[in-house]
Write a protein that holds these residues in place. Structure first.
Motif, PDB file in Angstrom:
ATOM      1  N   MET A   1      30.720  16.185 -10.594  1.00 55.88           N
ATOM      2  CA  MET A   1      29.702  15.483 -11.492  1.00 55.88           C
ATOM      3  C   MET A   1      30.526  14.200 -12.352  1.00 55.88           C
ATOM      4  N   VAL A   2      31.363  14.810 -12.839  1.00 53.30           N
ATOM      5  CA  VAL A   2      32.213  13.642 -13.630  1.00 53.30           C
ATOM      6  C   VAL A   2      32.552  12.586 -12.768  1.00 53.30           C
ATOM      7  N   ARG A   3      33.064  13.023 -11.713  1.00 53.45           N
ATOM      8  CA  ARG A   3      33.457  11.944 -10.717  1.00 53.45           C
ATOM      9  C   ARG A   3      32.183  10.927 -10.360  1.00 53.45           C
ATOM     10  N   ASP A   4      31.105  11.725 -10.104  1.00 49.20           N
ATOM     11  CA  ASP A   4      29.972  10.959  -9.722  1.00 49.20           C
ATOM     12  C   ASP A   4      29.515   9.993 -10.811  1.00 49.20           C
ATOM     13  N   LYS A   5      29.748  10.344 -12.092  1.00 48.05           N
ATOM     14  CA  LYS A   5      29.248   9.632 -13.222  1.00 48.05           C
ATOM     15  C   LYS A   5      30.104   8.497 -13.192  1.00 48.05           C
ATOM     16  N   MET A   7      32.056   6.969 -11.033  1.00 47.72           N
ATOM     17  CA  MET A   7      31.804   6.039  -9.921  1.00 47.72           C
ATOM     18  C   MET A   7      30.541   5.099 -10.243  1.00 47.72           C
ATOM     19  N   ARG A   8      29.439   5.824 -10.699  1.00 47.18           N
ATOM     20  CA  ARG A   8      28.378   5.024 -11.018  1.00 47.18           C
ATOM     21  C   ARG A   8      28.480   3.873 -11.888  1.00 47.18           C
ATOM     22  N   LYS A   9      29.169   4.188 -13.012  1.00 52.06           N
ATOM     23  CA  LYS A   9      29.535   3.290 -14.062  1.00 52.06           C
ATOM     24  C   LYS A   9      30.510   2.362 -13.308  1.00 52.06           C
ATOM     25  N   LEU A  10      31.281   2.511 -12.543  1.00 48.45           N
ATOM     26  CA  LEU A  10      32.048   1.399 -11.949  1.00 48.45           C
ATOM     27  C   LEU A  10      31.314   0.635 -11.105  1.00 48.45           C
ATOM     28  N   ARG A  11      30.296   1.173 -10.293  1.00 53.61           N
ATOM     29  CA  ARG A  11      29.440   0.324  -9.389  1.00 53.61           C
ATOM     30  C   ARG A  11      28.394  -0.453 -10.169  1.00 53.61           C
ATOM     31  N   GLU A  12      27.940   0.181 -11.426  1.00 52.85           N
ATOM     32  CA  GLU A  12      27.082  -0.666 -12.185  1.00 52.85           C
ATOM     33  C   GLU A  12      27.963  -1.956 -12.745  1.00 52.85           C
ATOM     34  N   GLY A  13      29.272  -1.544 -13.410  1.00 53.94           N
ATOM     35  CA  GLY A  13      30.047  -2.697 -13.875  1.00 53.94           C
ATOM     36  C   GLY A  13      30.136  -3.889 -12.637  1.00 53.94           C
ATOM     37  N   TYR A 287      23.356   1.575  -6.773  1.00 57.50           N
ATOM     38  CA  TYR A 287      24.485   0.949  -6.710  1.00 57.50           C
ATOM     39  C   TYR A 287      25.392   1.396  -5.591  1.00 57.50           C
ATOM     40  N   HIS A 288      24.903   2.343  -4.559  1.00 58.77           N
ATOM     41  CA  HIS A 288      25.494   2.803  -3.449  1.00 58.77           C
ATOM     42  C   HIS A 288      25.696   1.540  -2.851  1.00 58.77           C
TER      43      HIS A 288
END
Length: 305
Positions: A1-5, A7-13, A287-288
């Protein structure tokens, strides 16, 4: 879950870096031509919203912008909006009265749209959308005075209420269901005086067109009162009831249009086919694969030309 969060923030950035290019594209020239491009936004979605509205306007070449401020737009945000969107009207969310309908959950957005449609054709546009190419179906719907909505899925269709309820019961899983399924299962018992033969479609309120209608919000309010009677106030106030109501209102407009899914799609982490005119990057897979950022870059480059 932490890793997914993470990765999502990185993709959002990554997306936001791509979207910053929208600030270097020419401003929209608004026209008081009977069409309103409407969205509810806040400071967090300023850049994606500009991508959404400028890409739609570039292909539609119609309308003026009206914005519902969710309460977070800053003075700097409003200056950017004025510069890029030809001084749009900005409505404070606190000024919207919801009457018998719930507050929150984007209800203020829908009710404002229905007030505005008394005098204009109103297109509701979410900030997580990108217009990728020509949208002749939208231009034709405006010209014909037809309301439209994005489909919730490829199999969406306008149906009588008893069939809606039968399908909802057949597809409901065990346990507590989403408010959409709860009210769909109860729709066969819904009655609104003066409105025989009620219909419904599983659409998506992220992109919808409301043809001019002097009745304004009357049908939506009547539907909300009936829905509350059938499933209770607490359930009806849950997130998603506004989208159900948007779907209902459009399905009961004359000759309503469900947009063809091969050209107007919700993004579920699948390839975007050539010829797609419009994509809604829903939250689950927004963001995928970098598709959202790629779409933003493409329209920004086109606007720059």
């Amino acid at each position: 879950m932490v890793r997914d969060k993470v990765m999502r923030k990185l993709r959002e950035g990554q997306f936001l870096r791509a979207a910053r290019g929208i600030l270097h594209t020419p401003p929209v020239q608004a026209a008081d031509d009977g069409v309103i491009l409407f969205s509810m936004i806040g400071t967090k979605v300023l850049l994606p919203y500009l991508v959404a509205v400028k890409s739609l306007h570039a292909h539609l070449r119609r309308g003026r912008v009206v914005i519902l401020d969710d309460g977070t737009l800053t003075a700097a945000d409003k200056a950017v909006l004025a510069r890029h969107l030809d001084h749009p009207r900005i409505i404070p969310i606190a000024s919207v009265e919801t009457g018998p309908c719930p507050r929150g959950g984007t209800w203020e957005r829908l009710l404002t749209i229905l007030d505005l449609r008394r005098d204009a054709y109103v297109i509701q546009l979410d900030s997580d959308t990108v217009t990728l190419g020509p949208v002749p179906e939208i231009a034709d719907a405006i010209a014909a005075g037809r309301s439209f909505t994005l489909r919730g899925g490829t199999d969406a269709e306008i149906l009588p209420m008893d069939e809606v309820s039968a399908r909802a019961r057949a597809s409901a899983g065990p346990g507590r269901v989403h408010v959409q399924s709860a009210i769909e299962q109860a729709m066969e018992a819904m009655a609104i005086p003066g409105h025989p033969g009620l219909r419904y479609a599983r659409g998506c309120s992220g992109f919808a067109g409301f043809a001019p209608a002097p009745s304004g919000r009357a049908l939506a309010e009547a539907f909300s009162v009936e829905a509350e009677r059938l499933i209770g106030r607490a359930r009806w106030e849950e997130w998603g009831s506004e989208q159900v109501t948007s779907n209902f209102v459009i399905a009961n407009d004359p000759d309503a249009l469900l947009l063809p899914y091969d050209r107007y799609m919700n993004y579920w982490n699948e390839p975007i086919a050539a010829g797609t005119g419009f994509a809604h990057f829903v939250g689950t897979f927004r963001y995928h694969g970098g598709a959202y950022a790629d779409a933003a870059r493409a329209v920004i480059a086109a606007l720059g030309r």
